[in-house]
Design a protein around this motif. Sequence first.
Motif, short mmCIF file in Angstrom:
data_model
loop_
_atom_site.label_atom_id
_atom_site.label_comp_id
_atom_site.label_asym_id
_atom_site.label_seq_id
_atom_site.Cartn_x
_atom_site.Cartn_y
_atom_site.Cartn_z
N VAL A 1 17.49 -1.29 13.48
CA VAL A 1 16.35 -1.17 12.50
C VAL A 1 15.84 -2.58 12.07
N PRO A 2 14.62 -2.83 12.35
CA PRO A 2 14.25 -4.22 12.15
C PRO A 2 14.26 -4.73 10.77
N GLU A 3 14.41 -6.07 10.42
CA GLU A 3 14.72 -6.59 9.23
C GLU A 3 13.64 -6.47 8.23
N HIS A 4 12.29 -6.35 8.39
CA HIS A 4 11.40 -5.93 7.67
C HIS A 4 11.12 -4.53 7.17
N ALA A 5 11.81 -3.77 8.06
CA ALA A 5 11.76 -2.12 7.76
C ALA A 5 13.07 -1.90 6.88
N ARG A 6 14.10 -2.71 7.05
CA ARG A 6 15.13 -2.69 6.15
C ARG A 6 14.74 -2.70 4.84
N TYR A 7 14.22 -4.07 4.49
CA TYR A 7 13.54 -4.48 3.18
C TYR A 7 12.43 -3.22 2.40
N ALA A 8 11.66 -2.82 3.49
CA ALA A 8 10.81 -1.72 2.82
C ALA A 8 11.58 -0.45 2.64
N LEU A 9 12.67 -0.04 3.11
CA LEU A 9 13.14 1.13 2.98
C LEU A 9 14.05 1.15 1.83
N GLU A 10 14.59 -0.10 1.66
CA GLU A 10 15.68 -0.38 0.27
C GLU A 10 14.67 -0.37 -0.82
N SER A 11 13.31 -0.68 -0.80
CA SER A 11 12.49 -0.75 -2.00
C SER A 11 11.89 0.67 -2.14
N ALA B 1 13.32 3.46 -1.50
CA ALA B 1 14.53 4.24 -2.04
C ALA B 1 14.76 3.87 -3.48
N SER B 2 14.80 2.73 -3.85
CA SER B 2 14.78 2.32 -5.29
C SER B 2 13.72 2.86 -6.26
N ARG B 3 12.34 2.93 -5.83
CA ARG B 3 11.33 3.57 -6.59
C ARG B 3 11.64 5.04 -6.57
N THR B 4 12.11 5.70 -5.40
CA THR B 4 12.42 7.10 -5.37
C THR B 4 13.27 7.47 -6.50
N GLY B 5 14.57 6.57 -6.73
CA GLY B 5 15.37 6.92 -7.37
C GLY B 5 15.10 7.06 -8.89
N LEU C 1 8.53 13.18 -0.06
CA LEU C 1 7.46 12.39 -0.28
C LEU C 1 7.92 11.04 0.34
N CYS C 2 9.10 10.70 -0.45
CA CYS C 2 9.62 9.52 0.17
C CYS C 2 9.92 9.25 1.35
N LEU C 3 10.74 10.38 2.00
CA LEU C 3 11.17 10.69 3.48
C LEU C 3 9.87 10.53 4.28
N GLN C 4 8.65 11.00 4.10
CA GLN C 4 7.56 10.93 4.97
C GLN C 4 6.88 9.40 4.77
N THR C 5 7.03 8.90 3.73
CA THR C 5 6.40 7.53 3.78
C THR C 5 7.44 6.65 4.42
N LYS D 1 0.98 -1.26 -0.07
CA LYS D 1 0.04 0.09 0.08
C LYS D 1 0.88 1.50 0.03
N ALA D 2 2.03 1.51 0.89
CA ALA D 2 2.71 2.40 0.79
C ALA D 2 3.42 2.68 -0.58
N GLU D 3 4.11 1.62 -1.21
CA GLU D 3 4.60 1.86 -2.62
C GLU D 3 3.51 2.14 -3.44
N ARG D 4 2.20 1.84 -3.35
CA ARG D 4 1.27 1.98 -4.32
C ARG D 4 1.04 3.79 -4.07
N ASP D 5 0.84 4.20 -2.75
CA ASP D 5 0.53 5.50 -2.43
C ASP D 5 1.74 6.42 -2.94
N LEU D 6 2.83 5.89 -2.70
CA LEU D 6 4.20 6.79 -3.05
C LEU D 6 4.08 7.03 -4.77
N GLY D 7 3.93 5.80 -5.26
CA GLY D 7 4.09 5.73 -6.55
C GLY D 7 3.22 6.85 -7.10
N LEU D 8 2.06 7.00 -6.86
CA LEU D 8 0.92 7.70 -7.35
C LEU D 8 1.59 9.21 -6.74
N ALA D 9 1.94 9.44 -5.87
CA ALA D 9 2.39 10.65 -5.42
C ALA D 9 3.56 11.13 -6.08
#
Length: 611
Positions: free
Chosen positions: A514-524, A526-530, A407-411, A386-394
């Motif tokens: 930083v939890p493992e699931h959060a690391r995966y989410a942050l890297e994903s 960051a890639s989309r924002t790049g 926008l990426c920082l807030q997400t 959901k976060a990736e979908r909303d960020l992609g739209l923004a």
Amino acid sequence: MLALVADNSRTSLEFIREVLEEEGFEIHTEADGLAALNAARRLKPDAIFLDVVMPQVAGDQLCRYLKRLPGLEKVPVILVSGVCAEEPERLRDCGADALVAKNRPEILKRSLCHLARLIKEGRLDEHDPRQLLGGEGIYPRHVISELMDERSEQWSFYHDLDLGMAILNHSLAVVYANPAFCRALGREESSSLVGLPLAQAVPEPLRPKLEEVLRSGAEYPATLEMEIAERLLVLTCRPTGKATPEGPLVLLHDVTERRFTETLLQESERRHRLVMDAISDAVLALDPGWRVTLANPAAHALSGLRSPELIGLDLEDAWPGARSGDLWPSLLRVMQERHAETLTTSFTTANQAARWFEVRIFPSAKGVLLVARDTTQERWHMELIKAERDLGLALSQAEAPELALKLCLQTAVGVAGMEGGAAHLVEENGGLRLVAQIGISDHLMAHIRNMDALSRQTAEIMAGKPLYRENGALPFNELLPQKQKVNSAAILPVLHEGRVIACLSLGSLTRPLVPEHARYALESLASRTGNAIARLQAEAAGRKLITELKAALGEVKQLSGMLPICANCKKIRNDKGYWQSVEQYVTEHSRAQFSHGICPECKEKYYKDIF
């Protein structure tokens, strides 16, 4: 007529034999339920008399098997037991044709003779199977009722398991198989398996290996993978101990559809515990006072207590917060209304991590049974999607790289559960410029606002690898007040085609890591924002180029069309009607400049004397 009599009491067996022989029956006797089942299959008797409490297979369960076996379903089955007088209602449901209480010899003989005559005359259907014979003077004992409740609850539990389960005797023949076990082996009825060596229930190529595993399983746990009817099955064989009359306990997992089975679990019993230990879900049994009466290893792991430390604890002590959250109303309803419920809730586990669970609550004979499946990973994945979908739209609507990074920082702060963060863009000189921040103190802002291209922090970021700092191991912490020191941080380069174009930095004052699931989410994220930043920078560069080209074109003057020129003197008439020299006209109407010289022909013609 042939009568089959099964009773583990030698005295009772001989008494019933004598009575029936006097009535003209031929008698075949057995001392346990499994032997009686095999004898019934082999001999096809005209009547069957069974005790209820017997080794291997109980009489009421054996009656159910017999009533489902082809060729035996019409044979009269008589239950002869003291239990018949104490629990008649429970036994009437097994399908027996008559219930006879073990009473004084004269009363028992009278009941048996009456039934024997009805059977010989073919008039047993005149007898009401719900009528108890020979129960005069027998008063129910509470302990028998409790034992029958416990046994009924145990077998109901086994019957309802999604996990296939079978109990074997020491000869490795099936004593009991629940419906899930039968389905896994392609059998419709458990009666077709009971009494048979288990190895005979599988295709012949698998029998030698299965026999080896079953023999091993009588001593220590053993496992075998089998493919039967295009289904992949994992069979686990566990010993039940030398002190018990049963052989090994066999668990059958159908891993074609799922590897782990969620099951109902109830109170203590040793074979019951073996089944529970194989389940990955946390299971707690609670009595009406909300004290823990049973807990599997997964439940102990969640609470951080060792077995049997949970047993006897109040629910609130076992799982802190259970009485104050949304779990408590469901527990009360299940305890009072006796209907199962399912809900999703969160617990704080022993390592202080908040995790989500799907909790199923079932009524049991002595309280409730609680089964919790950890759904945290699934929930994280859904939130990330959901976060990736909303960020992609923004990002698709962002007009500048700075806004995309904000926008990426807030997400990212929301998804990772961090308390603050900063976003930097990479400048043309290789330095980092702050473009957005959330929750950054003034002290820290002074150190991260702009970072030189030659600084150590910039060099680490430009290496293009995510960095995670734990337990306060950050270089600038020594420059901050104690209350503002960052405990954990994530530093994520934002890349496009392998080149670092920006950076996200997030921190927490409270989290140790930083939890493992959060690391995966942050890297994903960051890639989309790049990709979005690279697109916006390309668009900005394109707009700048277009502007420069328009400005350059605006300064260019071109001559075009027909020019009126004098055929004799070669002067040109301008727009106002005046005649001008070619040099003057061209200079005024273009950016061309003239430099004067003498061509060779004019030199010869006009300046011959000079040159």
